[in-house]
Each structure stands twice: as structure tokens, then as C-alpha cells.
Write an enzyme that holds these catalytic residues in place. Structure first.
Site, short mmCIF file in Angstrom:
data_model
loop_
_atom_site.label_atom_id
_atom_site.label_comp_id
_atom_site.label_asym_id
_atom_site.label_seq_id
_atom_site.Cartn_x
_atom_site.Cartn_y
_atom_site.Cartn_z
N TRP A 163 0.79 -1.33 0.00
CA TRP A 163 -0.16 0.16 -0.01
C TRP A 163 1.10 1.17 -0.24
CZ3 TRP A 163 -0.29 3.95 3.60
CH2 TRP A 163 -1.42 4.94 3.27
N HIS A 164 1.80 1.35 1.02
CA HIS A 164 2.99 2.42 0.75
C HIS A 164 3.41 2.75 -0.40
CE1 HIS A 164 2.81 2.30 5.23
NE2 HIS A 164 3.05 3.54 5.17
N ASP A 165 4.13 1.55 -1.20
CA ASP A 165 4.48 1.71 -2.39
C ASP A 165 4.94 0.39 -2.97
OD1 ASP A 165 5.59 3.19 -4.59
OD2 ASP A 165 6.87 4.16 -3.94
#
Length: 619
Positions: A502-504
Site C-alpha cells: 500500500w505504501h509503495d
């Protein structure tokens, strides 16, 4: 009111977030009880039996005070000293520094924070303009209900007023969201609305049993597709249909030229994905509960004084789930659109019907003052310490002493904490001014953590609560017992894999997520091996054992976060090599562990002090 009293109130938990009061108790009742019985932070001022006697005025803690007074200034000065023009590597990162206040240089090289910092004046205008326009809208569209006589009629008028408030807020939120997102993302608003429409249809048009899996597949697919397709430029899509429509290429370029203030809309769309999943699952769970009748009637609850737990778990009115306008108003709600905090759909609708009693002018002003103080701290830090620019210039780490290396890493993490907390608090402040109370994201100072589990609960807290509600619990959680604990660890691995993606979509963030789970294991196993119940007769010995384990925990948490959000694996390897390559480094490491042990004992006592005041944060 004395200055000391004001400072205590400013930094009280009640000012930060009233959710730290017992969630089963209505907020209004808690506030009323607090004023009647002289409680603090919504808690009774009775000392629990398990709380230890205060140790603040003992010789041990006077010694700790001396350690703090000597060490903390040196820690800060170690980074300042290597940020001077005559320090090593300065020529490598000087180009990353910008003109600052009082002829100083400022380290504004972190692109994520610079994007927020450079736009603070415009965001401040929105903070006042958006709620003011809402009040004007409500003033010109509201109509006072006729006078009532009788309890039943009064109840009916109260419900009518609540329904009118909901309609008014949703109508304003829908229009303001479209204007706001169009100004930010330009013509890409069409792509955003298409994604939102598909997700809405998954929840409202598919068979009930297909909603959960389809929701996850679609939203995780969107995370990957947004990254790989770089936001689906119209020009690229136009080139694909040029053989069928020759003018498509020119039209695509024309649409791309109106990208708004933030053309790369996909960069922060991850927060929107969380709200999309929240809507779908809140709707899915409401379908099962609708057959069982209204929870409000069963529990005999006053809908205007619901606790946060009830606001989150109780379904919204059925009409709210089938309205695309309501769904868009929630998902694109302007104060929380860019970065959160994350508010669930049920909570958003509940607070739109009845304003939470936790929202008050005084508390909002105090929260705003805290935000300004934090912003000033960040400005002071980036004007005097350039650890971010140093880490970006691939420096020669060997020119730094082990102490300087450690402090560069430590203050880099503090910069990460501040650069995330400041935008989150700004957007939460905007929501509070607008009458909505989202959860506080940063509960404790970064340096006031010794437990990996508790650290995760207090860092990006609204996201942590979101993952518990929509990922961890549906997977089965982690109940007690041997197999239950193993399943809980497996579920944590799945949660942190999702969190990293989700962050990257980067390997180093996957490594970070797995490292976090790996570093949690010793804490879980040692907690099982050394249960507090067996050490009640030897509290000091238990405190020392826990302190040693906490020092190891802190070192592992620092390593994981340096890999995920600061210097990466290569940078961490260089730092570790610089510390371990000489006997000076080994001596420093022993000294650092001793100082961390002192800090941990102060953290322990701080939490014991909270227990004495009836406060339990679980972090």
C-alpha cells in the site's frame, strides 16, 4: 489559569483525542462526568491496584535526569556539527539546501514534506474557507423546525433535524469534493470517478457473497495498475485508438495539459483506496445486520451520543449505501482526501447526522496551537540539522564517528516522524474545524516507544485501526493459545505485506514489512516466557529484564524503519559497518545501549504514571 495549567491542558490526552476515553461510554456522558467529578482526560482519578508507587523522586530517577541533561544536547549537537559548511561531505549536498530564515540554509530536500511545506499558505486559506462556505450554505438552506409540544413530536422533530443536517452536509461535501479534486487533479478527475464508480458497483450490484473477494482483487489491482501505468495518461490511451480515431492523439495531449495543481493524482490515491474498501465492507456487513433489526433500538442508545466504537460498528442508514452521491462525498471528502486520517464510512455518516460531542471550539483551538508548535519544531530542525540532505548525497560514511553516524540515523527517523505527523495533524485540524472528528494518527513521540507492537498501534494509528477492522480480524486475528498465536503471526505477516504494498510497490518496503514482523517475534515469545504475573514479587528484577529486551526492540525498530523509509539496505549496511569496524564503535554501542536503557526506564515510569491517572493507551 496559570501558564503551567495551560501547558498541562494543551498537552493532555483529552486535547489530543477524546477516543482515549472508554469507547463503550458515550462521549457526551464522559464529558459531563469529567466536569462533575474533576476527572482528567476522561478518566477517573482513582489509582489502579496494579500501578506501582511513583519513582520520579527516587535517587535512581535523579540519576536518569542527569543522563538526560547531559546526553540529549550532545545528541542534537552531533548532527548540527556535521551540518556546518566546514564539515565533511558538505560540498556534496550543498546544492540540496535552500535559502531559509535569518540567512540560514534550510534542508527542504525531502520531496514529500516539501510538497506540503511549500503549499501551507494555500492550504491555510482552504482550512478557513471550506468550513466558512459550509456555514454560509447551511445558513441559507436551513429552515427552523416548528415548535413542538410533546415528547413524541419533539423526537420526530429531532430526527427531522438530524436528517436535514445529513442531507445538507452530504450535498455540500459532494459539490465541494468535485470542485476540490478537479482543482487538484484537473481532467484526471474523470479517471478517479470511473474507478470510484466501478468500486461502487462491486458493492451494490454484485451478489453479496462476491463482494469481499472482488473488492480486494479490484482495489489491490488498482494499486498495481496506478503504479505501472503512471496514472493512465490520456495521450497514451489516445495513441492506442489512433487507428480507429485519428484525432485521439491530439485530444489526449490536450486533456493531459490540464492536469491541475497535482497532475500525478495516483501518488496519493492510496488513501482513497482505503476509503473505497471501507465503504464496500461496511455495506457488506450491514446486509447481514439489517435482518436482525436496528442496533440502536436493541441497545436503547441515543444516536446523538454514540461512542466511537458504536459509530464505527453500527451500520449507517440503508439509504446512505445506495447513493453514489453519498459515496463520492465520503471517499473524496476534502479535508481528508490527500492524506487522511482514515475515517470509516459508518463513522463519517454518523458524524454527519449528529456532530460528535468531542468537537468543541476550545479543544479545536488547543489542537491548532499544538500543531503550530510542532510546525515550529520542524522548522527549527531543518534549519539547523541537514541529515536528510546528507543521506541523499551518497556520502562517505567513513568520515563520521560512530556517534555521529547513529545520530544522523536517529534524527533522520525523527524527521520522518515529523514530516508525517505535521500534514496529518493539519488535515485533522481542518476536519475538526469543519465539524468532523477523525482519529489522531500520531499518539506518542517517536522517542517514547520501546515495543514494536505498541509502536505500530501509535504510528499512523487510523491506518492501524483500519487494518485491524478490514484485514486482521477478517483473517481470524490472533487469539490466545499456541496455534492461535502462530495464526496471529501469519496474519500479521499478511497485514504488513499489504501495508508495504500500500505504501509503495518497492522491494525495500516489502523487506521493511517482513522485518517488522520478524522483529515482533522476539517480543511475543519473550512476553510468553516472562509473564508479568509470575514476577509480581520481584518488580525491580522484572523491570530490568524488560528494559534489556526493550533496548533490543528499539534497535531493531530503528533498523527496520531506516530500511523502509530512510537510507535503504545499502545505507543501513554502511552505517552498521561504520559503527562495528573499530573498537571505538563497539565502545559507543555499549554506551548507547546503556543510555537507551535509561530512556526505557523513563518510558516505563511514564506509563505507570498514566495508569495511576486511569489512562491505558495500549501503546
Amino acid at each position: 489559569m496559570t501558564i503551567l495549567t495551560f501547558v498541562r491542558e494543551l498537552y493532555s490526552l483529552d486535547t489530543l483525542d477524546t477516543r482515549f476515553t472508554p469507547s463503550s461510554t458515550p462521549q457526551k456522558s464522559v464529558n459531563e462526568d469529567s466536569s462533575k467529578h474533576g476527572t482528567r482526560d476522561g478518566k477517573a482519578q482513582t489509582q489502579p491496584a496494579e500501578a506501582s508507587p511513583p519513582r520520579w523522586r527516587t535517587p535512581e530517577f535523579y540519576l536518569y535526569l542527569v543522563v538526560f541533561l547531559v546526553c540529549v544536547p550532545q545528541m542534537y549537537w552531533a548532527v548540527v556539527s556535521v551540518s556546518q559548511p566546514d564539515s565533511p561531505n558538505y560540498s556534496k549536498y550543498e546544492h540540496l539546501l535552500s535559502p531559509g530564515l535569518f540567512s540560514w540554509k534550510v534542508d527542504n530536500s525531502d520531496a514529500q514534506y516539501a510538497g506540503f511545506r511549500n503549499n501551507i499558505p494555500y492550504l491555510t486559506v482552504l482550512l478557513f474557507l471550506h468550513p466558512s462556505l459550509r456555514r454560509l450554505y447551511e445558513l441559507y438552506t436551513s429552515s427552523a423546525p416548528p415548535a413542538s409540544d410533546g415528547i413524541a413530536q419533539s423526537t420526530a422533530h429531532g430526527q427531522a433535524a438530524a436528517d436535514a443536517r445529513l442531507r445538507s452536509r452530504l450535498a455540500f461535501d459532494f459539490v465541494s469534493a468535485l470542485i476540490y479534486v478537479t482543482a487538484l487533479n484537473g481532467t484526471s478527475v474523470l479517471k478517479i470517478l470511473l474507478i470510484l464508480l466501478i468500486n461502487f458497483k462491486i458493492a451494490t450490484a454484485l451478489p453479496q457473497h462476491a463482494i469481499p473477494v472482488t473488492t480486494w482483487v479490484f482495489n489491490i489491482g488498482i494499486l498495481f495498475a496506478n503504479e505501472l501505468a503512471r496514472g493512465y495518461p490520456y495521450s497514451v490511451m489516445g495513441e492506442a485508438i489512433v487507428p480507429f480515431f485519428p484525432a485521439a492523439s491530439n485530444w489526449g495531449k490536450f486533456l493531459d495539459s490540464y492536469g491541475g495543481l497535482q497532475p500525478r493524482w495516483e501518488v496519493l490515491f492510496n488513501f482513497t483506496v482505503l476509503r473505497m474498501i471501507s465503504f464496500n465492507f461496511d455495506y457488506y456487513w450491514s446486509l447481514g445486520r439489517s435482518r436482525a433489526g436496528s442496533p440502536l433500538e436493541k441497545k436503547q442508545l441515543d444516536p446523538s451520543t454514540l461512542s466511537e466504537r458504536d459509530r464505527v460498528t453500527m451500520p449507517a442508514p440503508a439509504s446512505a449505501y445506495v447513493s453514489f452521491q453519498t459515496y463520492v462525498a465520503y471517499v473524496l471528502y476534502p479535508p481528508l482526501y490527500l492524506a487522511g486520517p482514515i475515517l470509516t464510512f459508518n463513522d463519517y455518516i454518523s458524524q454527519s447526522i449528529y456532530q460528535s460531542p468531542s468537537v468543541s471550539t476550545k479543544r479545536t483551538i488547543l489542537y491548532g496551537i499544538r500543531f503550530l508548535i510542532t510546525l515550529c519544531c520542524m522548522e527549527f530542525l531543518i534549519h539547523t540539522a541537514y541529515m536528510v540532505a546528507i543521506s541523499k548525497c551518497s556520502p562517505d560514511w567513513s568520515v563520521y564517528t560512530p556517534f555521529q553516524l547513529s545520530m544522523l540515523a536517529y534524527f533522520n527517523l525523527h524527521h520522518i516522524w515529523l514530516k508525517l505527523m505535521i500534514p496529518w495533524r493539519f488535515f485533522r485540524l481542518w476536519a475538526l474545524v469543519d465539524g468532523i472528528d477523525p482519529p489522531e494518527n500520531m499518539v506518542r513521540c517517536m522517542s517514547d516507544n520501546y515495543s514494536a507492537l505498541a509502536f505500530w498501534r501509535s504510528w499512523h494509528r487510523s491506518f492501524n485501526r483500519w487494518t485491524i477492522r478490514y484485514v486482521y480480524v477478517p483473517l481470524g486475528g490472533g487469539p490466545g493459545g499456541g496455534s492461535g498465536r502462530l495464526r496471529g503471526i501469519g496474519n500479521m505477516l499478511a497485514v504488513f505485506t499489504f501495508v508495504a504494498l500500500w505504501h509503495d510497490i518497492q522491494l525495500r518496503l516489502l523487506v521493511w514489512g517482513w522485518m517488522v514482523v520478524f522483529f515482533v517475534l522476539p517480543e511475543v515469545l519473550l512476553t510468553m516466557a516472562f509473564p508479568a504475573s509470575k514476577w509480581k514479587t520481584r518488580p525491580n528484577a522484572y523491570r530490568i529484564i524488560c528494559g534489556i529486551g526493550a533496548v533490543a526492540n528499539i534497535l531493531m525498530m530503528m533498523a527496520a524503519n531506516l530500511v523502509g523509509f530512510a537510507v535503504g539496505m545499502d545505507g543501513l549496511t554502511s552505517i552498521v559497518h561504520g559503527i562495528a569496524s573499530s573498537w571505538h564503535g563497539a565502545l559507543f554501542m555499549v554506551s548507547a545501549c546503556a543510555i537507551l536503557f535509561v530512556g526505557v526506564q523513563v518510558m516505563f515510569e511514564h506509563r505507570e504514571d498514566e495508569k495511576r491517572r486511569g489512562i491505558r493507551l495500549k501503546c
